[in-house]
Design a protein around this motif. Structure first.
Motif, PDB file in Angstrom:
ATOM      1  N   VAL A 166       0.834  -1.205   0.000  1.00  0.00           N
ATOM      2  CA  VAL A 166       0.000   0.000   0.000  1.00  0.00           C
ATOM      3  C   VAL A 166       0.869   1.255   0.000  1.00  0.00           C
ATOM      4  O   VAL A 166       0.694   2.149  -0.839  1.00  0.00           O
ATOM      5  CB  VAL A 166      -0.943   0.014   1.223  1.00  0.00           C
ATOM      6  CG1 VAL A 166      -1.674   1.350   1.320  1.00  0.00           C
ATOM      7  CG2 VAL A 166      -1.942  -1.138   1.128  1.00  0.00           C
ATOM      8  N   PHE A 167       1.812   1.318   0.933  1.00  0.00           N
ATOM      9  CA  PHE A 167       2.662   2.498   1.044  1.00  0.00           C
ATOM     10  C   PHE A 167       3.551   2.653  -0.188  1.00  0.00           C
ATOM     11  O   PHE A 167       3.716   3.758  -0.719  1.00  0.00           O
ATOM     12  CB  PHE A 167       3.521   2.405   2.305  1.00  0.00           C
ATOM     13  CG  PHE A 167       4.334   3.636   2.588  1.00  0.00           C
ATOM     14  CD1 PHE A 167       3.724   4.870   2.755  1.00  0.00           C
ATOM     15  CD2 PHE A 167       5.719   3.570   2.682  1.00  0.00           C
ATOM     16  CE1 PHE A 167       4.466   6.016   3.008  1.00  0.00           C
ATOM     17  CE2 PHE A 167       6.470   4.702   2.935  1.00  0.00           C
ATOM     18  CZ  PHE A 167       5.842   5.929   3.096  1.00  0.00           C
ATOM     19  N   GLY A 168       4.121   1.529  -0.657  1.00  0.00           N
ATOM     20  CA  GLY A 168       4.979   1.582  -1.839  1.00  0.00           C
ATOM     21  C   GLY A 168       4.224   2.041  -3.068  1.00  0.00           C
ATOM     22  O   GLY A 168       4.743   2.810  -3.880  1.00  0.00           O
ATOM     23  N   GLY A 169       2.988   1.569  -3.224  1.00  0.00           N
ATOM     24  CA  GLY A 169       2.178   1.988  -4.359  1.00  0.00           C
ATOM     25  C   GLY A 169       1.851   3.472  -4.325  1.00  0.00           C
ATOM     26  O   GLY A 169       1.931   4.166  -5.348  1.00  0.00           O
ATOM     27  N   LEU A 170       1.494   3.978  -3.149  1.00  0.00           N
ATOM     28  CA  LEU A 170       1.182   5.402  -3.011  1.00  0.00           C
ATOM     29  C   LEU A 170       2.398   6.271  -3.322  1.00  0.00           C
ATOM     30  O   LEU A 170       2.299   7.282  -4.026  1.00  0.00           O
ATOM     31  CB  LEU A 170       0.678   5.693  -1.592  1.00  0.00           C
ATOM     32  CG  LEU A 170      -0.700   5.127  -1.230  1.00  0.00           C
ATOM     33  CD1 LEU A 170      -0.998   5.368   0.242  1.00  0.00           C
ATOM     34  CD2 LEU A 170      -1.779   5.763  -2.099  1.00  0.00           C
ATOM     35  N   VAL A 171       3.542   5.869  -2.794  1.00  0.00           N
ATOM     36  CA  VAL A 171       4.767   6.642  -3.014  1.00  0.00           C
ATOM     37  C   VAL A 171       5.160   6.632  -4.482  1.00  0.00           C
ATOM     38  O   VAL A 171       5.580   7.645  -5.043  1.00  0.00           O
ATOM     39  CB  VAL A 171       5.914   6.087  -2.135  1.00  0.00           C
ATOM     40  CG1 VAL A 171       7.243   6.698  -2.548  1.00  0.00           C
ATOM     41  CG2 VAL A 171       5.643   6.374  -0.669  1.00  0.00           C
ATOM     42  N   SER A 172       5.007   5.472  -5.138  1.00  0.00           N
ATOM     43  CA  SER A 172       5.369   5.369  -6.543  1.00  0.00           C
ATOM     44  C   SER A 172       4.469   6.225  -7.423  1.00  0.00           C
ATOM     45  O   SER A 172       4.927   6.874  -8.365  1.00  0.00           O
ATOM     46  CB  SER A 172       5.299   3.905  -6.984  1.00  0.00           C
ATOM     47  OG  SER A 172       5.617   3.776  -8.348  1.00  0.00           O
ATOM     48  N   VAL A 173       3.176   6.234  -7.122  1.00  0.00           N
ATOM     49  CA  VAL A 173       2.217   7.016  -7.910  1.00  0.00           C
ATOM     50  C   VAL A 173       2.506   8.511  -7.796  1.00  0.00           C
ATOM     51  O   VAL A 173       2.424   9.255  -8.778  1.00  0.00           O
ATOM     52  CB  VAL A 173       0.770   6.707  -7.451  1.00  0.00           C
ATOM     53  CG1 VAL A 173      -0.215   7.704  -8.066  1.00  0.00           C
ATOM     54  CG2 VAL A 173       0.391   5.295  -7.837  1.00  0.00           C
ATOM     55  N   THR A 174       2.879   8.961  -6.615  1.00  0.00           N
ATOM     56  CA  THR A 174       3.142  10.372  -6.402  1.00  0.00           C
ATOM     57  C   THR A 174       4.516  10.804  -6.907  1.00  0.00           C
ATOM     58  O   THR A 174       4.775  11.999  -7.045  1.00  0.00           O
ATOM     59  CB  THR A 174       3.052  10.719  -4.903  1.00  0.00           C
ATOM     60  OG1 THR A 174       4.015   9.934  -4.176  1.00  0.00           O
ATOM     61  CG2 THR A 174       1.654  10.409  -4.373  1.00  0.00           C
ATOM     62  N   GLY A 175       5.384   9.805  -7.189  1.00  0.00           N
ATOM     63  CA  GLY A 175       6.736  10.146  -7.630  1.00  0.00           C
ATOM     64  C   GLY A 175       7.654  10.548  -6.500  1.00  0.00           C
ATOM     65  O   GLY A 175       8.796  10.978  -6.721  1.00  0.00           O
ATOM     66  N   PHE A 176       7.193  10.384  -5.267  1.00  0.00           N
ATOM     67  CA  PHE A 176       7.985  10.787  -4.105  1.00  0.00           C
ATOM     68  C   PHE A 176       9.216   9.908  -3.936  1.00  0.00           C
ATOM     69  O   PHE A 176      10.219  10.333  -3.362  1.00  0.00           O
ATOM     70  CB  PHE A 176       7.119  10.722  -2.848  1.00  0.00           C
ATOM     71  CG  PHE A 176       7.721  11.402  -1.647  1.00  0.00           C
ATOM     72  CD1 PHE A 176       8.042  12.748  -1.687  1.00  0.00           C
ATOM     73  CD2 PHE A 176       7.979  10.685  -0.488  1.00  0.00           C
ATOM     74  CE1 PHE A 176       8.600  13.374  -0.580  1.00  0.00           C
ATOM     75  CE2 PHE A 176       8.542  11.300   0.622  1.00  0.00           C
ATOM     76  CZ  PHE A 176       8.851  12.652   0.578  1.00  0.00           C
ATOM     77  N   ASP A 177       9.152   8.665  -4.469  1.00  0.00           N
ATOM     78  CA  ASP A 177      10.293   7.771  -4.332  1.00  0.00           C
ATOM     79  C   ASP A 177      11.516   8.298  -5.072  1.00  0.00           C
ATOM     80  O   ASP A 177      12.645   8.164  -4.606  1.00  0.00           O
ATOM     81  CB  ASP A 177       9.943   6.366  -4.836  1.00  0.00           C
ATOM     82  CG  ASP A 177       9.403   6.365  -6.252  1.00  0.00           C
ATOM     83  OD1 ASP A 177       8.895   7.410  -6.695  1.00  0.00           O
ATOM     84  OD2 ASP A 177       9.487   5.317  -6.914  1.00  0.00           O
ATOM     85  N   GLU A 178      11.301   8.930  -6.235  1.00  0.00           N
ATOM     86  CA  GLU A 178      12.423   9.494  -6.980  1.00  0.00           C
ATOM     87  C   GLU A 178      13.012  10.711  -6.279  1.00  0.00           C
ATOM     88  O   GLU A 178      14.222  10.944  -6.316  1.00  0.00           O
ATOM     89  CB  GLU A 178      11.964   9.892  -8.392  1.00  0.00           C
ATOM     90  CG  GLU A 178      11.540   8.712  -9.261  1.00  0.00           C
ATOM     91  CD  GLU A 178      12.679   7.737  -9.512  1.00  0.00           C
ATOM     92  OE1 GLU A 178      13.846   8.185  -9.568  1.00  0.00           O
ATOM     93  OE2 GLU A 178      12.403   6.533  -9.629  1.00  0.00           O
ATOM     94  N   MET A 179      12.166  11.485  -5.608  1.00  0.00           N
ATOM     95  CA  MET A 179      12.638  12.672  -4.898  1.00  0.00           C
ATOM     96  C   MET A 179      13.532  12.302  -3.717  1.00  0.00           C
ATOM     97  O   MET A 179      14.394  13.086  -3.309  1.00  0.00           O
ATOM     98  CB  MET A 179      11.441  13.498  -4.415  1.00  0.00           C
ATOM     99  CG  MET A 179      10.578  14.068  -5.522  1.00  0.00           C
ATOM    100  SD  MET A 179       9.036  14.794  -4.885  1.00  0.00           S
ATOM    101  CE  MET A 179       9.672  15.977  -3.709  1.00  0.00           C
ATOM    102  N   MET A 180      13.322  11.106  -3.144  1.00  0.00           N
ATOM    103  CA  MET A 180      14.078  10.695  -1.974  1.00  0.00           C
ATOM    104  C   MET A 180      15.428  10.062  -2.314  1.00  0.00           C
ATOM    105  O   MET A 180      16.226   9.779  -1.423  1.00  0.00           O
ATOM    106  CB  MET A 180      13.260   9.711  -1.138  1.00  0.00           C
ATOM    107  CG  MET A 180      12.023  10.316  -0.507  1.00  0.00           C
ATOM    108  SD  MET A 180      11.194   9.165   0.628  1.00  0.00           S
ATOM    109  CE  MET A 180      10.612   7.903  -0.516  1.00  0.00           C
ATOM    110  N   ARG A 181      15.692   9.811  -3.603  1.00  0.00           N
ATOM    111  CA  ARG A 181      16.928   9.140  -4.002  1.00  0.00           C
ATOM    112  C   ARG A 181      18.079  10.149  -4.066  1.00  0.00           C
ATOM    113  O   ARG A 181      18.626  10.436  -5.125  1.00  0.00           O
ATOM    114  CB  ARG A 181      16.728   8.440  -5.343  1.00  0.00           C
ATOM    115  CG  ARG A 181      15.751   7.286  -5.282  1.00  0.00           C
ATOM    116  CD  ARG A 181      15.333   6.836  -6.664  1.00  0.00           C
ATOM    117  NE  ARG A 181      16.407   6.186  -7.391  1.00  0.00           N
ATOM    118  CZ  ARG A 181      16.647   4.885  -7.360  1.00  0.00           C
ATOM    119  NH1 ARG A 181      15.888   4.090  -6.614  1.00  0.00           N
ATOM    120  NH2 ARG A 181      17.620   4.351  -8.055  1.00  0.00           N
TER     121      ARG A 181
END
Length: 268
Positions: free
Chosen positions: A99-114
């Protein structure tokens, strides 16, 4: 990227996926520090398939019993067994991360944290927490006595691992140790938990790959699967063989040193 760089990244993925030092951090750092180009979505899928193959092969007997007993108990009204309970535990532990991984991926927040700053902070913070957890005196609970409440806590901890530098295995082992599990029990459940999560990650990246325009180089993908798979299998085997003797402190020290180096680089 040239073949040597891809070989190194596949080796790093295999060695760090199951060690509590963060595989995502070690895959991000080469581009941040050495200026390497991004390896691409297809190669990400390949190295994850390699590590998935390794954990499936290593725990094949456990997984066959879990699948058999869970199926009999759920569909065939068979008896509730230790392995059928573990099947349900793996499902419940996976839901928060998906759930959390899907939400983060959809928002693009995962790329911002790299970024190096995020990796430095999480490396230090969660490395320190791992050290405190490993110093607890009541690490006596075997995997057979795991409860649903403990599983949910470990599952919520796994969801935090979407942040680069946290380490999926590191944060789940840390949670298990704080709950009183033995080092081996915490590690084994962490590795079993990785199977549905890595499957979900592969599917997510495959969807991105299908809708993208990246070229596919099959030779490089095959090399990535083989190298990451072999190194991951050896890593699992030796980690479980020695963890009760060496504890988590070598990994804690490594994380703290790595975090300090990263902080120093940011200050230059």
């Amino acid at each position: 990227m040239d073949s040597l760089q891809l070989f190194i990244l596949a080796l790093v993925q295999g060695l760090t996926e199951f060690l509590p030092i963060s595989s995502s951090a070690h895959l991000v750092l080469p581009s941040q520090i050495l200026g390497w180009a991004d390896q691409g979505l297809a190669f990400d899928v390949a190295v994850h398939l390699g590590t998935l193959s390794a954990v499936l092969l290593y725990f094949r007997n456990d997984l066959m019993q879990i699948i058999r007993d869970w199926t009999l108990n759920t569909v065939g009204r068979g008896p509730k067994t230790l392995h059928s309970r573990q099947g349900w535990f793996l499902i419940w532990a996976t839901i928060p991360a998906v759930v959390f991984g899907g939400l983060v991926s959809v928002t693009g927040f995962d790329e911002m944290m790299r970024t190096t700053a995020v990796i430095a902070a999480t490396t230090l913070i969660f490395g320190t927490l791992l050290g405190f957890a490993d110093k607890r005196k009541n690490l006596t609970q075997p995997l057979e006595e795991l409860t649903l409440k403990q599983v949910i806590i470990i599952g919520l901890a796994q969801a935090i691992a979407i942040i680069p530098g946290t380490s999926r295995s590191g944060i789940t082992i840390t949670a298990g140790l704080f709950l009183g599990l033995t080092r081996e029990a915490a590690a084994r459940f962490s590795f079993l938990m990785s199977i549905p999560v890595i499957c979900a990650a592969c599917l997510l990246v495959l969807l991105k790959l299908v809708t993208g325009t990246d070229p596919v180089h099959w030779g490089e993908l095959g090399m990535g699967i083989v190298v990451s798979g072999i190194s991951a299998y050896l890593c699992i085997h030796y980690f479980l063989a020695f963890i009760n003797r060496i504890g988590m402190m070598p990994f804690v020290i490594y994380r703290l040193l790595l975090g300090l180096v990263l902080v120093g680089m940011l200050c230059l």
